[in-house]
Design an enzyme around this catalytic site. Structure first.
Site, PDB file in Angstrom:
ATOM      1  N   SER A 104      51.185  92.052  71.394  1.00  0.00           N
ATOM      2  CA  SER A 104      50.843  93.338  72.004  1.00  0.00           C
ATOM      3  C   SER A 104      51.624  94.552  71.493  1.00  0.00           C
ATOM      4  O   SER A 104      51.207  95.687  71.733  1.00  0.00           O
ATOM      5  CB  SER A 104      51.052  93.235  73.517  1.00  0.00           C
ATOM      6  OG  SER A 104      52.350  92.764  73.783  1.00  0.00           O
ATOM      7  N   THR A 105      52.760  94.332  70.855  1.00  0.00           N
ATOM      8  CA  THR A 105      53.567  95.461  70.371  1.00  0.00           C
ATOM      9  C   THR A 105      54.210  95.070  69.033  1.00  0.00           C
ATOM     10  O   THR A 105      54.106  93.916  68.610  1.00  0.00           O
ATOM     11  CB  THR A 105      54.706  95.821  71.369  1.00  0.00           C
ATOM     12  OG1 THR A 105      55.453  94.638  71.645  1.00  0.00           O
ATOM     13  CG2 THR A 105      54.196  96.391  72.670  1.00  0.00           C
ATOM     14  N   GLY A 106      54.884  96.004  68.419  1.00  0.00           N
ATOM     15  CA  GLY A 106      55.716  95.737  67.238  1.00  0.00           C
ATOM     16  C   GLY A 106      55.012  94.956  66.144  1.00  0.00           C
ATOM     17  O   GLY A 106      53.870  95.246  65.787  1.00  0.00           O
TER      18      GLY A 106
ATOM     19  N   GLU B 272      52.768  91.224  79.490  1.00  0.00           N
ATOM     20  CA  GLU B 272      52.813  92.665  79.737  1.00  0.00           C
ATOM     21  C   GLU B 272      52.474  92.984  81.192  1.00  0.00           C
ATOM     22  O   GLU B 272      51.807  92.215  81.874  1.00  0.00           O
ATOM     23  CB  GLU B 272      51.821  93.378  78.796  1.00  0.00           C
ATOM     24  CG  GLU B 272      52.107  93.169  77.312  1.00  0.00           C
ATOM     25  CD  GLU B 272      53.390  93.865  76.838  1.00  0.00           C
ATOM     26  OE1 GLU B 272      53.929  94.705  77.570  1.00  0.00           O
ATOM     27  OE2 GLU B 272      53.852  93.532  75.722  1.00  0.00           O
TER      28      GLU B 272
ATOM     29  N   ALA C 170      54.325  82.814  77.425  1.00  0.00           N
ATOM     30  CA  ALA C 170      54.007  81.905  76.302  1.00  0.00           C
ATOM     31  C   ALA C 170      54.857  80.640  76.316  1.00  0.00           C
ATOM     32  O   ALA C 170      54.487  79.640  75.712  1.00  0.00           O
ATOM     33  CB  ALA C 170      54.224  82.633  74.977  1.00  0.00           C
TER      34      ALA C 170
ATOM     35  N   LEU D 159      57.302  86.384  69.007  1.00  0.00           N
ATOM     36  CA  LEU D 159      57.886  86.607  70.339  1.00  0.00           C
ATOM     37  C   LEU D 159      59.265  87.246  70.221  1.00  0.00           C
ATOM     38  O   LEU D 159      60.056  86.865  69.366  1.00  0.00           O
ATOM     39  CB  LEU D 159      58.096  85.277  71.056  1.00  0.00           C
ATOM     40  CG  LEU D 159      56.959  84.618  71.802  1.00  0.00           C
ATOM     41  CD1 LEU D 159      57.522  83.554  72.735  1.00  0.00           C
ATOM     42  CD2 LEU D 159      56.150  85.609  72.600  1.00  0.00           C
ATOM     43  N   ALA D 160      59.526  88.204  71.067  1.00  0.00           N
ATOM     44  CA  ALA D 160      60.891  88.709  71.244  1.00  0.00           C
ATOM     45  C   ALA D 160      61.073  88.753  72.752  1.00  0.00           C
ATOM     46  O   ALA D 160      60.509  89.617  73.417  1.00  0.00           O
ATOM     47  CB  ALA D 160      61.048  90.085  70.622  1.00  0.00           C
TER      48      ALA D 160
ATOM     49  N   TYR E  78      74.427  90.444  64.276  1.00  0.00           N
ATOM     50  CA  TYR E  78      73.088  89.914  64.060  1.00  0.00           C
ATOM     51  C   TYR E  78      73.101  88.570  63.337  1.00  0.00           C
ATOM     52  O   TYR E  78      73.039  87.522  63.964  1.00  0.00           O
ATOM     53  CB  TYR E  78      72.173  90.939  63.340  1.00  0.00           C
ATOM     54  CG  TYR E  78      70.733  90.571  63.576  1.00  0.00           C
ATOM     55  CD1 TYR E  78      69.969  91.175  64.570  1.00  0.00           C
ATOM     56  CD2 TYR E  78      70.145  89.531  62.857  1.00  0.00           C
ATOM     57  CE1 TYR E  78      68.675  90.762  64.834  1.00  0.00           C
ATOM     58  CE2 TYR E  78      68.855  89.111  63.113  1.00  0.00           C
ATOM     59  CZ  TYR E  78      68.128  89.732  64.098  1.00  0.00           C
ATOM     60  OH  TYR E  78      66.852  89.303  64.364  1.00  0.00           O
TER      61      TYR E  78
ATOM     62  N   THR F  27      61.663  98.865  67.581  1.00  0.00           N
ATOM     63  CA  THR F  27      60.674  98.285  68.492  1.00  0.00           C
ATOM     64  C   THR F  27      61.390  98.101  69.828  1.00  0.00           C
ATOM     65  O   THR F  27      62.606  98.325  69.912  1.00  0.00           O
ATOM     66  CB  THR F  27      60.171  96.894  68.011  1.00  0.00           C
ATOM     67  OG1 THR F  27      61.293  96.001  67.992  1.00  0.00           O
ATOM     68  CG2 THR F  27      59.533  96.944  66.637  1.00  0.00           C
TER      69      THR F  27
HETATM   70  P1  NAI Z   1      58.419  93.533  70.435  1.00  0.00           P
HETATM   71  O1  NAI Z   1      59.308  93.638  71.609  1.00  0.00           O
HETATM   72  O2  NAI Z   1      57.722  94.744  69.948  1.00  0.00           O
HETATM   73  O3  NAI Z   1      57.270  92.431  70.715  1.00  0.00           O
HETATM   74  C1  NAI Z   1      57.485  91.259  71.433  1.00  0.00           C
HETATM   75  C2  NAI Z   1      56.176  90.609  71.809  1.00  0.00           C
HETATM   76  O4  NAI Z   1      56.464  89.391  72.508  1.00  0.00           O
HETATM   77  C3  NAI Z   1      55.284  91.425  72.755  1.00  0.00           C
HETATM   78  O5  NAI Z   1      53.934  91.221  72.413  1.00  0.00           O
HETATM   79  C4  NAI Z   1      55.552  90.796  74.127  1.00  0.00           C
HETATM   80  O6  NAI Z   1      54.485  90.939  75.057  1.00  0.00           O
HETATM   81  C5  NAI Z   1      55.717  89.358  73.721  1.00  0.00           C
HETATM   82  N1  NAI Z   1      56.460  88.546  74.691  1.00  0.00           N
HETATM   83  C6  NAI Z   1      57.748  88.683  75.102  1.00  0.00           C
HETATM   84  N2  NAI Z   1      58.048  87.705  75.983  1.00  0.00           N
HETATM   85  C7  NAI Z   1      56.943  86.942  76.124  1.00  0.00           C
HETATM   86  C8  NAI Z   1      56.628  85.792  76.886  1.00  0.00           C
HETATM   87  N3  NAI Z   1      57.514  85.200  77.678  1.00  0.00           N
HETATM   88  N4  NAI Z   1      55.368  85.293  76.806  1.00  0.00           N
HETATM   89  C9  NAI Z   1      54.418  85.879  76.010  1.00  0.00           C
HETATM   90  N5  NAI Z   1      54.670  86.961  75.252  1.00  0.00           N
HETATM   91  C10 NAI Z   1      55.920  87.475  75.312  1.00  0.00           C
HETATM   92  O7  NAI Z   1      59.296  92.857  69.288  1.00  0.00           O
HETATM   93  P2  NAI Z   1      59.309  92.913  67.693  1.00  0.00           P
HETATM   94  O8  NAI Z   1      60.437  93.754  67.250  1.00  0.00           O
HETATM   95  O9  NAI Z   1      57.952  93.134  67.144  1.00  0.00           O
HETATM   96  O10 NAI Z   1      59.765  91.411  67.384  1.00  0.00           O
HETATM   97  C11 NAI Z   1      58.866  90.372  67.075  1.00  0.00           C
HETATM   98  C12 NAI Z   1      59.583  89.384  66.166  1.00  0.00           C
HETATM   99  O11 NAI Z   1      59.924  90.055  64.942  1.00  0.00           O
HETATM  100  C13 NAI Z   1      60.897  88.866  66.760  1.00  0.00           C
HETATM  101  O12 NAI Z   1      61.040  87.511  66.426  1.00  0.00           O
HETATM  102  C14 NAI Z   1      61.955  89.702  66.049  1.00  0.00           C
HETATM  103  O13 NAI Z   1      63.194  89.060  65.965  1.00  0.00           O
HETATM  104  C15 NAI Z   1      61.297  89.843  64.680  1.00  0.00           C
HETATM  105  N6  NAI Z   1      61.811  90.950  63.855  1.00  0.00           N
HETATM  106  C16 NAI Z   1      61.981  92.210  64.354  1.00  0.00           C
HETATM  107  C17 NAI Z   1      62.534  93.206  63.575  1.00  0.00           C
HETATM  108  C18 NAI Z   1      62.760  94.595  64.102  1.00  0.00           C
HETATM  109  O14 NAI Z   1      63.555  95.337  63.495  1.00  0.00           O
HETATM  110  N7  NAI Z   1      62.091  95.004  65.127  1.00  0.00           N
HETATM  111  C19 NAI Z   1      62.933  92.968  62.173  1.00  0.00           C
HETATM  112  C20 NAI Z   1      62.604  91.641  61.715  1.00  0.00           C
HETATM  113  C21 NAI Z   1      62.106  90.663  62.541  1.00  0.00           C
END
Ligand code: NAI
Length: 386
Positions: A49-51, A74, A111, A138-139, A233, A273
């Protein structure tokens, strides 16, 4: 209701429905402009849903022409409170995907739970048949396991405290921040939440029920970053979870070799994000990096990263990886000239020259855009249906 941003610490507690739609529309437009790309046709995105997850879903649909099933967690709107941005993003994404003739459905449930997995598997059986690709994005701050235990993830160094320059986002000052080391229990819990165990449960479950096509691919997202942030990190609690994620990719590949499954880690770029803005010390690195990368016209957001991942790294037949079999979409961030300049500025930056060295505006633009605010073409003074 007139919706305004309400900031609490590193989070905004409101979201603007029209701004979130705009955010999705801009990502769709970017992908369409780049033209279609060969890729998967049936995709499951966990954390859609995001990021990075949302951008991957948009790329899969509008770049590769894929039907997608999403899983997210969400908050819906109430009479007085807006929904979370991911909820608005998803409603709008589904509307656009349906209008373009694609299947797009989202399950808004935890999830980590077995029941959610069961529901997702049933939906795949009923509507999609088999899946070509599973994106694990997932985050999550916490995970509840089937026996009711709750595990929390923390962003902390290991063994000793970590002190570095930090950007106080409230006062706009450069100060020093110290993060105390994690306890062994905190480390264990972070790995439980952000490591590979749940990813493995998803893939094992899908394979058991024969819901993956032959030679299906699964990708989980990770981050490495510069040595500067290693204590909090790469060598910290989250880094240990990401190492376990990498080991999970290796073990999935070994265990499911006969099905042709290919599991990969994609190391992505540092981006603002909801998950990343919560990490201390890191926002200053982001703002310095953004400015350097923009000056070199190398800057990318989630959608540019997702587009390049699918088009350049997953390629026609050959997946492009480093020697440790990781896909590197952080290649531009980690380029020596980018890192050298960012580190040079890191050493020089202080409260007085912050604007000169760091992309303060770019950081906040991205932050506000995430919640649907700060778009020039939206009238924020108008009443909006939440
Ligand atoms: P985000 O916070 O934008 O997205 C997280 C997503 O996980 C959302 O869709 C949310 O609804 C979902 N979510 C969270 N808990 C949940 C649950 N219990 N059940 C179902 N859905 C759930 O995060 P972002 O930054 O896009 O991170 C996604 C992945 O990318 C992570 O593994 C993060 O470590 C990785 N990443 C992020 C970077 C960054 O700088 N933002 C850089 C490189 C990797």
């Amino acid at each position: 209701m007139i919706v305004e941003p309400r900031i609490k610490g590193f989070i905004c507690t409101t979201a603007h429905p029209l701004g979130c739609s705009e955010n999705v529309d801009r990502q769709i437009a970017y992908v369409k402009e780049k033209g279609s790309c060969r890729g998967p046709k049936k995709v499951l995105v966990i954390g859609s849903s995001t990021g990075y997850g949302l951008a991957s879903r948009i790329m899969a649909t509008f770049g590769c022409g894929a039907d997608t099933l999403g899983v997210m967690y969400e908050r819906e709107a109430t009479e007085k409170r807006t929904a979370s941005p991911g909820w608005y993003n998803t409603i709008h994404f589904e509307k656009k995907a349906h209008a373009a003739g694609f299947y797009a459905k989202t399950i808004n449930k935890d999830a980590f739970l077995k029941e959610t997995k069961k529901e997702v598997f049933a939906e795949i059986e009923q509507s999609l048949g088999k899946i070509d690709m599973v994106i694990y994005s997932l985050a999550a701050p916490r995970r509840t396991t089937s026996d009711g235990q709750v595990f929390q993830s923390v962003l902390k160094p290991l063994n000793e405290k970590f002190t570095e320059k930090s950007w106080n986002l409230t006062t706009n000052e450069i100060t020093e921040a110290t993060i105390e080391p994690a306890t062994p229990q905190e480390l264990l819990e972070t790995v439980k939440v952000m490591g590979g165990e749940d990813w493995q449960d998803w893939i094992d479950g899908l394979l058991e029920r024969k819901l993956l096509n032959e030679n299906a691919m699964t990708i989980a997202y990770s981050y490495i970053g510069p040595e500067l942030t290693y204590p909090v990190y790469y060598n910290g609690t989250i880094g240990m979870a990401k190492k376990q994620l990498q080991e999970t990719a290796e073990s999935l590949n070994k265990r499911h070799e006969t099905s042709g499954l290919q599991a990969y880690i994609s190391v992505n770029k540092a981006l603002v994000t909801q998950a990343s803005s919560a990490i201390p010390i890191v926002p200053l690195y982001f703002a310095l990096l953004y400015k350097v990368m923009k000056e070199k016209t190398l800057h990318e957001g989630c959608i540019e990263q997702a587009e390049r991942l699918f088009r350049e790294k997953l390629g026609e037949n050959q997946v492009v990886t480093d020697e440790e079999r990781r896909i590197r979409v952080d290649d531009l961030e980690m380029r020596p000239d980018v890192q050298e300049e960012t580190m040079r500025r890191w050493n020089l930056v202080n409260t007085d020259n912050l604007e000169e060295y760091a992309d303060v505006k770019g950081y906040w633009d991205d932050f506000y855009h995430m919640f649907g605010f700060g778009f020039d073409n939206i009238n924020y003074e108008e009443d909006v249906e939440i």
